[in-house]
Design a protein around this motif. Structure first.
Motif, PDB file in Angstrom:
ATOM      1  N   SER A   1      50.523  32.156  33.173  1.00 23.77           N
ATOM      2  CA  SER A   1      49.970  32.414  31.840  1.00 23.77           C
ATOM      3  C   SER A   1      48.541  31.900  31.728  1.00 23.77           C
ATOM      4  CB  SER A   1      50.843  31.747  30.768  1.00 23.77           C
ATOM      5  OG  SER A   1      50.903  30.346  30.980  1.00 23.77           O
ATOM      6  N   ASN A   2      48.081  31.169  32.746  1.00 26.52           N
ATOM      7  CA  ASN A   2      46.721  30.624  32.718  1.00 26.52           C
ATOM      8  C   ASN A   2      45.672  31.649  33.145  1.00 26.52           C
ATOM      9  OD1 ASN A   2      47.836  28.014  32.173  1.00 26.52           O
ATOM     10  ND2 ASN A   2      48.293  27.813  34.351  1.00 26.52           N
ATOM     11  N   ILE A   3      46.100  32.696  33.826  1.00 19.16           N
ATOM     12  CA  ILE A   3      45.170  33.677  34.386  1.00 19.16           C
ATOM     13  C   ILE A   3      45.057  34.867  33.438  1.00 19.16           C
ATOM     14  CG2 ILE A   3      44.707  35.179  36.358  1.00 19.16           C
ATOM     15  CD1 ILE A   3      46.436  33.258  38.030  1.00 19.16           C
ATOM     16  N   PRO A   4      43.857  35.273  33.077  1.00 18.78           N
ATOM     17  CA  PRO A   4      43.684  36.427  32.185  1.00 18.78           C
ATOM     18  C   PRO A   4      44.330  37.685  32.762  1.00 18.78           C
ATOM     19  CG  PRO A   4      41.624  35.222  32.406  1.00 18.78           C
ATOM     20  CD  PRO A   4      42.572  34.631  33.406  1.00 18.78           C
ATOM     21  N   LYS A   5      44.871  38.523  31.881  1.00 22.10           N
ATOM     22  CA  LYS A   5      45.601  39.708  32.322  1.00 22.10           C
ATOM     23  C   LYS A   5      44.735  40.669  33.122  1.00 22.10           C
ATOM     24  CE  LYS A   5      49.159  39.717  28.709  1.00 22.10           C
ATOM     25  NZ  LYS A   5      49.769  40.468  27.582  1.00 22.10           N
ATOM     26  N   ASN A   6      43.462  40.806  32.745  1.00 21.03           N
ATOM     27  CA  ASN A   6      42.608  41.738  33.473  1.00 21.03           C
ATOM     28  C   ASN A   6      42.359  41.266  34.901  1.00 21.03           C
ATOM     29  OD1 ASN A   6      40.913  39.601  32.450  1.00 21.03           O
ATOM     30  ND2 ASN A   6      39.121  40.852  32.903  1.00 21.03           N
ATOM     31  N   ILE A   7      42.296  39.948  35.109  1.00 24.37           N
ATOM     32  CA  ILE A   7      42.129  39.402  36.456  1.00 24.37           C
ATOM     33  C   ILE A   7      43.376  39.698  37.291  1.00 24.37           C
ATOM     34  CG2 ILE A   7      41.752  37.315  37.807  1.00 24.37           C
ATOM     35  CD1 ILE A   7      39.359  38.106  36.075  1.00 24.37           C
ATOM     36  N   THR A   8      44.546  39.461  36.695  1.00 25.23           N
ATOM     37  CA  THR A   8      45.805  39.722  37.395  1.00 25.23           C
ATOM     38  C   THR A   8      45.941  41.201  37.744  1.00 25.23           C
ATOM     39  OG1 THR A   8      46.866  37.900  36.205  1.00 25.23           O
ATOM     40  CG2 THR A   8      48.316  39.501  37.265  1.00 25.23           C
ATOM     41  N   GLU A   9      45.584  42.091  36.834  1.00 24.40           N
ATOM     42  CA  GLU A   9      45.730  43.526  37.065  1.00 24.40           C
ATOM     43  C   GLU A   9      44.816  44.003  38.188  1.00 24.40           C
ATOM     44  OE1 GLU A   9      47.228  47.152  37.053  1.00 24.40           O
ATOM     45  OE2 GLU A   9      48.020  45.463  35.877  1.00 24.40           O
TER      46      GLU A   9
ATOM     47  N   GLN B   1      46.074  45.624  41.843  1.00 26.46           N
ATOM     48  CA  GLN B   1      45.606  46.936  42.311  1.00 26.46           C
ATOM     49  C   GLN B   1      44.901  46.843  43.658  1.00 26.46           C
ATOM     50  OE1 GLN B   1      43.658  49.525  39.513  1.00 26.46           O
ATOM     51  NE2 GLN B   1      44.867  48.794  37.784  1.00 26.46           N
ATOM     52  N   LEU B   2      44.122  45.790  43.879  1.00 30.04           N
ATOM     53  CA  LEU B   2      43.422  45.705  45.161  1.00 30.04           C
ATOM     54  C   LEU B   2      44.387  45.391  46.307  1.00 30.04           C
ATOM     55  CD1 LEU B   2      42.673  42.608  46.445  1.00 30.04           C
ATOM     56  CD2 LEU B   2      41.395  42.505  44.318  1.00 30.04           C
ATOM     57  N   VAL B   3      45.425  44.595  46.017  1.00 24.11           N
ATOM     58  CA  VAL B   3      46.447  44.334  47.039  1.00 24.11           C
ATOM     59  C   VAL B   3      47.204  45.619  47.379  1.00 24.11           C
ATOM     60  CG1 VAL B   3      48.635  43.152  47.508  1.00 24.11           C
ATOM     61  CG2 VAL B   3      46.708  41.889  46.533  1.00 24.11           C
ATOM     62  N   ALA B   4      47.537  46.408  46.347  1.00 17.04           N
ATOM     63  CA  ALA B   4      48.217  47.688  46.586  1.00 17.04           C
ATOM     64  C   ALA B   4      47.342  48.614  47.421  1.00 17.04           C
ATOM     65  CB  ALA B   4      48.573  48.341  45.254  1.00 17.04           C
TER      66      ALA B   4
ATOM     67  N   ALA C   1      37.998  47.190  49.005  1.00 17.88           N
ATOM     68  CA  ALA C   1      36.716  46.487  49.056  1.00 17.88           C
ATOM     69  C   ALA C   1      36.018  46.526  47.697  1.00 17.88           C
ATOM     70  CB  ALA C   1      35.826  47.108  50.127  1.00 17.88           C
ATOM     71  N   ILE C   2      36.059  47.692  47.057  1.00 16.96           N
ATOM     72  CA  ILE C   2      35.469  47.824  45.722  1.00 16.96           C
ATOM     73  C   ILE C   2      36.220  46.933  44.733  1.00 16.96           C
ATOM     74  CG2 ILE C   2      35.062  49.431  43.815  1.00 16.96           C
ATOM     75  CD1 ILE C   2      34.744  51.638  45.989  1.00 16.96           C
ATOM     76  N   GLY C   3      37.539  46.876  44.879  1.00 18.36           N
ATOM     77  CA  GLY C   3      38.352  46.034  44.008  1.00 18.36           C
ATOM     78  C   GLY C   3      38.026  44.554  44.156  1.00 18.36           C
ATOM     79  N   LEU C   4      37.766  44.111  45.377  1.00 19.34           N
ATOM     80  CA  LEU C   4      37.411  42.710  45.610  1.00 19.34           C
ATOM     81  C   LEU C   4      36.100  42.353  44.908  1.00 19.34           C
ATOM     82  CD1 LEU C   4      38.385  42.494  49.365  1.00 19.34           C
ATOM     83  CD2 LEU C   4      39.262  40.973  47.593  1.00 19.34           C
ATOM     84  N   ARG C   5      35.119  43.236  45.051  1.00 19.61           N
ATOM     85  CA  ARG C   5      33.833  43.012  44.377  1.00 19.61           C
ATOM     86  C   ARG C   5      34.023  42.982  42.859  1.00 19.61           C
ATOM     87  NH1 ARG C   5      29.813  45.413  41.735  1.00 19.61           N
ATOM     88  NH2 ARG C   5      27.622  45.048  42.339  1.00 19.61           N
TER      89      ARG C   5
ATOM     90  N   GLU D   1      41.378  43.680  58.865  1.00 14.49           N
ATOM     91  CA  GLU D   1      41.302  42.247  59.140  1.00 14.49           C
ATOM     92  C   GLU D   1      40.292  41.565  58.206  1.00 14.49           C
ATOM     93  OE1 GLU D   1      43.280  44.237  62.286  1.00 14.49           O
ATOM     94  OE2 GLU D   1      41.294  44.631  61.440  1.00 14.49           O
ATOM     95  N   GLU D   2      39.146  42.213  57.981  1.00 13.60           N
ATOM     96  CA  GLU D   2      38.150  41.666  57.055  1.00 13.60           C
ATOM     97  C   GLU D   2      38.726  41.553  55.651  1.00 13.60           C
ATOM     98  OE1 GLU D   2      33.780  43.019  58.646  1.00 13.60           O
ATOM     99  OE2 GLU D   2      35.086  44.596  57.883  1.00 13.60           O
ATOM    100  N   LEU D   3      39.407  42.595  55.219  1.00 16.07           N
ATOM    101  CA  LEU D   3      39.963  42.610  53.867  1.00 16.07           C
ATOM    102  C   LEU D   3      41.072  41.581  53.711  1.00 16.07           C
ATOM    103  CD1 LEU D   3      40.059  46.460  53.233  1.00 16.07           C
ATOM    104  CD2 LEU D   3      38.428  44.807  52.313  1.00 16.07           C
TER     105      LEU D   3
END
Length: 231
Positions: free
Chosen positions: A97-105, A109-112, A123-127, A202-204
């Motif tokens: 609950s400490n992490i903002p929802k937009n950060i979690t979302e 998505q980037l992990v998926a 890569a775009i998601g990480l940035r 591997e980089e990701l």
């Protein structure tokens, strides 16, 4: 409930497991009016963790001389990740609950994207995630630095994502080497965004580990249980 005859991938367990068939619908398909195949549309439940998966089970209703059905093929949704080093989303991030929802979302998505080998999107998601963290912390700019960690104050503070990352360092959220690594992740994201240069898995993988620690350090550590108790 019937048990599926072969193990299939469970996205929560991160491996192939036994599944129960909870619901199914049968469909018969003829190919050129000669050969008939049977498709079972099924809702599966992991026997270990109860995660739900959808599957299309293709098989030939005819049997061979040994009485076995032929050409069995199981297609699951979501599909099994195509990468050798799969990333499993961390519960400390997903359910905090400490992490903002937009950060979690963005993280989800980037992990998926990584697990489906959509490396450009990851890569775009990480940035995007790094910049979202800066924005959420209201860090809008920062100085440039030379290799000896000297701020180039004569150039003024920059409002670019490069400046924002350095702003994290200036505000004490990260140490110097984290700053350098986040700048490298920014460069990977920029190359994917503007030049369609695809990074390696591997980089990701390494980059995702870094941003996971970043999220946990910024949002979760200050609420750690050990800080709530007198020692």
């Amino acid at each position: 409930m019937e048990i599926l005859e072969e193990k299939v991938f469970c996205r929560t367990c991160g491996k192939k497991t036994n599944h129960l068939i909870t619901t199914c619908h049968y469909e018969s398909i003829k190919i050129i009016n000669i050969h008939e195949f049977l498709i079972t549309h099924a809702i599966l439940k992991c026997a270990g963790c109860d995660t739900i998966t959808y599957a299309d089970i293709h098989h030939d209703p005819h049997v061979d001389e040994q009485g076995n059905q032929k050409d069995l093929r199981i297609i699951i949704f979501p599909e099994e990740p195509k990468v050798s080093m799969r990333v499993t989303t961390k519960g400390d991030i997903l359910y905090s609950s400490n992490i903002p929802k937009n950060i979690t979302e963005i993280y989800i998505q980037l992990v998926a994207s990584y697990n489906r080998k959509h490396n450009l999107l990851c890569a775009i998601g990480l940035r995007t995630l790094i910049e979202a963290i800066c924005n959420e912390l209201r860090i809008t700019k920062g100085y440039k630095y030379d290799e000896d960690k000297n701020a180039l104050t004569q150039d003024g503070k920059k409002e670019s994502i490069e400046g924002k990352i350095n702003g994290l360092y200036e505000k004490g959220y990260i140490i110097w080497y984290q700053t350098l690594i986040l700048q490298r992740i920014r460069e990977i994201g920029n190359a994917a965004t503007h030049q369609l240069i695809e990074p390696t898995s591997e980089e990701l993988y390494s980059a995702i580990e870094v941003v996971e620690k970043l999220i946990e350090n910024i949002y979760n550590l200050k609420n750690h249980n050990l800080l709530k108790n007198n020692i």
